[in-house]
Design a protein around this motif. Structure first.
Motif, short mmCIF file in Angstrom:
data_model
loop_
_atom_site.label_atom_id
_atom_site.label_comp_id
_atom_site.label_asym_id
_atom_site.label_seq_id
_atom_site.Cartn_x
_atom_site.Cartn_y
_atom_site.Cartn_z
N THR A 34 22.62 121.56 8.83
CA THR A 34 21.81 122.58 8.78
C THR A 34 22.29 123.99 8.72
O THR A 34 22.00 124.66 7.91
CB THR A 34 20.87 122.44 10.14
N ASP A 35 23.40 124.30 9.50
CA ASP A 35 24.11 125.46 9.42
C ASP A 35 24.66 125.76 7.94
O ASP A 35 24.81 126.98 7.41
CB ASP A 35 25.11 125.76 10.40
N MET A 36 25.32 124.84 7.44
CA MET A 36 25.96 124.95 6.15
C MET A 36 25.19 125.22 4.99
O MET A 36 25.38 125.94 4.27
CB MET A 36 26.87 123.37 5.75
N MET A 129 30.12 120.53 2.44
CA MET A 129 28.90 119.66 2.77
C MET A 129 28.93 118.38 2.31
O MET A 129 28.40 117.46 2.94
CB MET A 129 27.91 120.60 2.18
N THR A 130 29.45 118.24 1.03
CA THR A 130 29.63 116.81 0.54
C THR A 130 30.42 115.98 1.40
O THR A 130 29.92 114.81 1.74
CB THR A 130 30.47 116.88 -0.70
N MET A 131 31.55 116.59 2.02
CA MET A 131 32.61 115.74 2.96
C MET A 131 31.58 115.29 4.11
O MET A 131 31.70 114.30 4.63
CB MET A 131 33.66 116.80 3.16
N ALA A 132 30.80 116.47 4.66
CA ALA A 132 30.18 116.35 6.06
C ALA A 132 29.08 115.35 5.76
O ALA A 132 28.58 114.53 6.77
CB ALA A 132 29.30 117.47 6.24
N LYS A 133 28.16 115.09 4.58
CA LYS A 133 27.34 113.92 4.39
C LYS A 133 27.95 112.80 4.10
O LYS A 133 27.12 111.76 4.56
CB LYS A 133 26.50 114.43 3.01
N THR A 134 29.21 112.89 3.48
CA THR A 134 29.84 111.35 3.59
C THR A 134 30.04 111.01 5.09
O THR A 134 29.77 109.66 5.35
CB THR A 134 31.06 111.57 2.59
N LYS A 135 30.44 111.89 5.64
CA LYS A 135 30.82 111.35 7.14
C LYS A 135 29.58 111.04 7.88
O LYS A 135 29.29 110.23 8.68
CB LYS A 135 31.30 112.58 8.00
#
Length: 226
Positions: A34-36, A129-135
């Motif tokens: 959300t912050d990102m 964000m892409t990395m965070a969504k993968t996680k």
């Protein structure tokens, strides 16, 4: 700009390290995403504003260059008419416009550096964000596996499953009992004894002999008739 500091803080954050320390990684990751997203929205809004300002400054520079050429033409015209004072005044105005152009170009260069930086930050933030969504997807998969395992474990421990397994054992035993009875019947069936099989064979041989004799008699009768 505050947006640069905000975006930089988000980009520099170590997602993996933060999740390892968190009591609830999934909740923390949702907050981080959300912050990102908020930071990325601000980043894009700021970039759009800077690009708009860049266009304005470019138009101002073009206008100043046109004005510069006009004062040059006026100075030349005044000289041709022999009016040096008027030509001097035109050249002074030309110098003033030229200095304004230099200032605008310096302003434009600074603005373009900011635009380049914020574009790079937007790209880096998008990668983050892409990395965070993968996680997040990995965490959701692990969460679903844990739930599925718990559900299976609960089902295996329930009384209904134990009862169903018991019923299955009873049915299996019943089928085996019936199969055993059939096998016993086949072993004791008179039609399957050795003596019965020999007797049937002898009967078949007698019938075959009688059939052959009948065929021979019929052939003999046909010949005599002919």
């Amino acid at each position: 700009m505050g947006i640069f500091n905000r975006v930089n803080d988000v980009i520099q954050s170590n997602i993996v390290a933060m999740l390892d320390k968190a009591e609830d990684p999934e909740k923390l990751l949702n907050l981080m995403l959300t912050d990102m997203q908020d930071a990325l929205n601000e980043c894009r809004t700021t970039a759009a504003a800077l690009l708009c300002e860049e266009k304005i400054i470019n138009r101002q520079i073009d206008t100043k260059k046109t004005e510069l050429a006009a004062w040059q033409t006026k100075a030349e015209h005044a000289i041709k008419k022999g009016n040096d004072d008027l030509a001097k005044s035109a050249l002074l105005e030309k110098q003033r416009v030229s200095e304004s152009i230099v200032n605008k170009q310096t302003q434009l260069e600074t603005l373009q550096e900011s635009i380049a930086k914020i574009k790079a930050d937007c790209e880096r933030l998008q990668q983050k964000m892409t990395m965070a969504k993968t996680k997040q997807a990995q965490l959701m998969q692990r969460h679903n596996v844990v739930i599925a395992r718990g559900r299976i474990s609960t089902q295996l421990q329930s009384d209904k499953v134990a009862h169903a397994l018991s019923r299955f054992d009873q049915v299996e035993q019943r089928v085996e009992s019936i199969e055993a009875q059939i096998e016993a019947y086949e072993l004791t069936d008179p039609a399957n004894t050795t003596a019965s099989q020999i007797e049937a064979l002898v009967k078949n041989e007698k019938i075959d002999a009688e059939l052959a004799q009948l065929k021979t008699s019929l052939k003999t009768d046909l010949k005599q008739t002919a």
